[in-house]
Design an enzyme around this catalytic site. Structure first.
Site, PDB file in Angstrom:
ATOM      1  N   SER A 163       2.201   4.261  -2.827  1.00 42.58           N
ATOM      2  CA  SER A 163       2.826   5.511  -2.415  1.00 42.58           C
ATOM      3  C   SER A 163       3.743   6.016  -3.534  1.00 42.58           C
ATOM      4  O   SER A 163       4.655   5.318  -3.961  1.00 42.58           O
ATOM      5  CB  SER A 163       3.632   5.287  -1.132  1.00 42.58           C
ATOM      6  OG  SER A 163       4.226   6.480  -0.702  1.00 42.58           O
ATOM      7  N   GLU A 187       9.106   7.313  -5.467  1.00 41.14           N
ATOM      8  CA  GLU A 187       9.283   5.949  -4.982  1.00 41.14           C
ATOM      9  C   GLU A 187       8.843   4.972  -6.065  1.00 41.14           C
ATOM     10  O   GLU A 187       9.418   3.910  -6.232  1.00 41.14           O
ATOM     11  CB  GLU A 187       8.458   5.743  -3.710  1.00 41.14           C
ATOM     12  CG  GLU A 187       8.521   4.356  -3.136  1.00 41.14           C
ATOM     13  CD  GLU A 187       7.819   4.261  -1.792  1.00 41.14           C
ATOM     14  OE1 GLU A 187       7.006   3.340  -1.620  1.00 41.14           O
ATOM     15  OE2 GLU A 187       8.083   5.104  -0.924  1.00 41.14           O
ATOM     16  N   ARG A 238      14.190   2.181   0.498  1.00 42.36           N
ATOM     17  CA  ARG A 238      13.703   1.971  -0.862  1.00 42.36           C
ATOM     18  C   ARG A 238      14.826   1.746  -1.866  1.00 42.36           C
ATOM     19  O   ARG A 238      14.697   2.069  -3.043  1.00 42.36           O
ATOM     20  CB  ARG A 238      12.811   3.137  -1.307  1.00 42.36           C
ATOM     21  CG  ARG A 238      11.631   3.399  -0.368  1.00 42.36           C
ATOM     22  CD  ARG A 238      10.712   2.193  -0.235  1.00 42.36           C
ATOM     23  NE  ARG A 238       9.657   2.434   0.739  1.00 42.36           N
ATOM     24  CZ  ARG A 238       9.676   2.004   2.006  1.00 42.36           C
ATOM     25  NH1 ARG A 238      10.707   1.276   2.447  1.00 42.36           N
ATOM     26  NH2 ARG A 238       8.678   2.247   2.818  1.00 42.36           N
TER      27      ARG A 238
END
Length: 307
Positions: free
Chosen positions: A229, A299, A179
């Protein structure tokens, strides 16, 4: 930055690009998957690389900050909105291929690129068939799912600096990690990505994509607005499992709740606000920390000003 800066920028840019799409005080909730977000001073939607280059150059000249926005799938924009320019890349959507290289503009949906590759019997992007982000967003955070990541098949990108300089950057130089990418720290904007794929059997590719699509739809709360998410995967753990074991599924603040279907998601069930999202994120982080002594890092990107 003042109203004078904005007006002088508008006068300058419209003299050069009279047909450019520019909206003032545009509510950003219309452009995010959470359906939250306050207004942008200027919401600009270029259709060509040259337009992006000129906008960035003129913004720098007139000292106006620029925020880049793809399709808003993994972002929370605060209720006060964003000052300066929000540069939407959603009009940059072309996808084409040269042999095993698939070129995709920044605003194209990564799902569409995955589908395009399948139709060309090219394998390597199956994992992306259910990721709701844009190509630019997928590069920005090295998006991944079901064991695949962008870095596995990316060859190079074309990007612009905040001064409007156009660069070609090899995948190996993007510092792609879980990420993460150097795009985040350098404040570049992705204009185009080139993926290097492999010839594959079309029916086999389709079977894999159908399987991943079914797994996603059966496990994720796609029926509600959400930012996808919310948290990164803590080393050795799964965020959703930690949240579930903290008895937080269904916990609500305002109009936003921890999904009963998948604890790693927060869904907008009743006209929730960005403030609701932030408060719920903080509560979940605190609860998991107290119960398991594990930090949950976001995230999802959270940007903009508080109302």
């Amino acid at each position: 930055m003042t109203e004078l800066n904005i007006n002088s920028f508008l006068e300058d840019i419209t003299s050069k690009l009279p047909n450019l799409s520019i909206k003032r005080n545009e509510p950003l909730k219309h452009y995010t998957y959470t359906e939250t977000g306050g207004p942008a001073d200027l919401y600009i939607s270029p259709s060509l690389f040259d337009e992006v280059e000129l906008i960035l150059s003129k913004a720098r000249t007139h000292q106006i900050p620029v925020t880049y926005l793809g399709n808003g799938s993994n972002i929370i924009i605060r209720d006060g909105g964003i000052r300066g320019i929000v540069l939407s890349l959603l009009n940059l959507t072309d996808i084409y291929h040269e042999n095993q290289l698939v070129h995709a503009m920044s605003g194209a949906a990564i799902i569409d690129v995955s589908q395009y590759a399948y139709k060309q019997s090219l394998s390597g992007l199956e994992f992306a068939c259910g990721i709701p982000g844009s190509v630019g967003g997928a590069i920005y955070m090295n998006a991944g799912a079901y064991g695949g990541e962008v870095k596995d098949c990316l060859k190079y990108i074309i990007a612009a600096t905040n001064a409007g300089e156009i660069l070609t950057i090899e995948a190996a130089d993007l510092q792609l990690d879980y990420r993460k990418s150097m795009i985040q720290t350098n404040d570049y904007v992705v204009l185009e990505a080139v993926f290097e794929l492999s010839p594959g059997d079309q029916s086999t590719i389709k079977l894999m994509m159908d399987d991943l699509t079914e797994r996603r739809s059966s496990k994720q709360p796609l029926e509600y607005p959400s930012c996808g998410s919310v948290f990164q995967r803590p080393p050795g753990h799964f965020a959703g499992k930690l949240i579930q074991e903290s008895d937080l599924q269904g916990y609500r603040i305002g109009g936003v709740e921890v999904s009963k279907k998948h604890a790693g998601f927060m869904v907008n069930v009743d006209h929730g606000t960005a403030s609701d999202y932030e408060a719920l994120i903080k509560h979940v982080q605190q609860t998991v920390k107290e119960k398991f002594d594990i930090e949950l890092n976001c995230e999802v990107r959270i940007i903009g000003e508080h109302k």
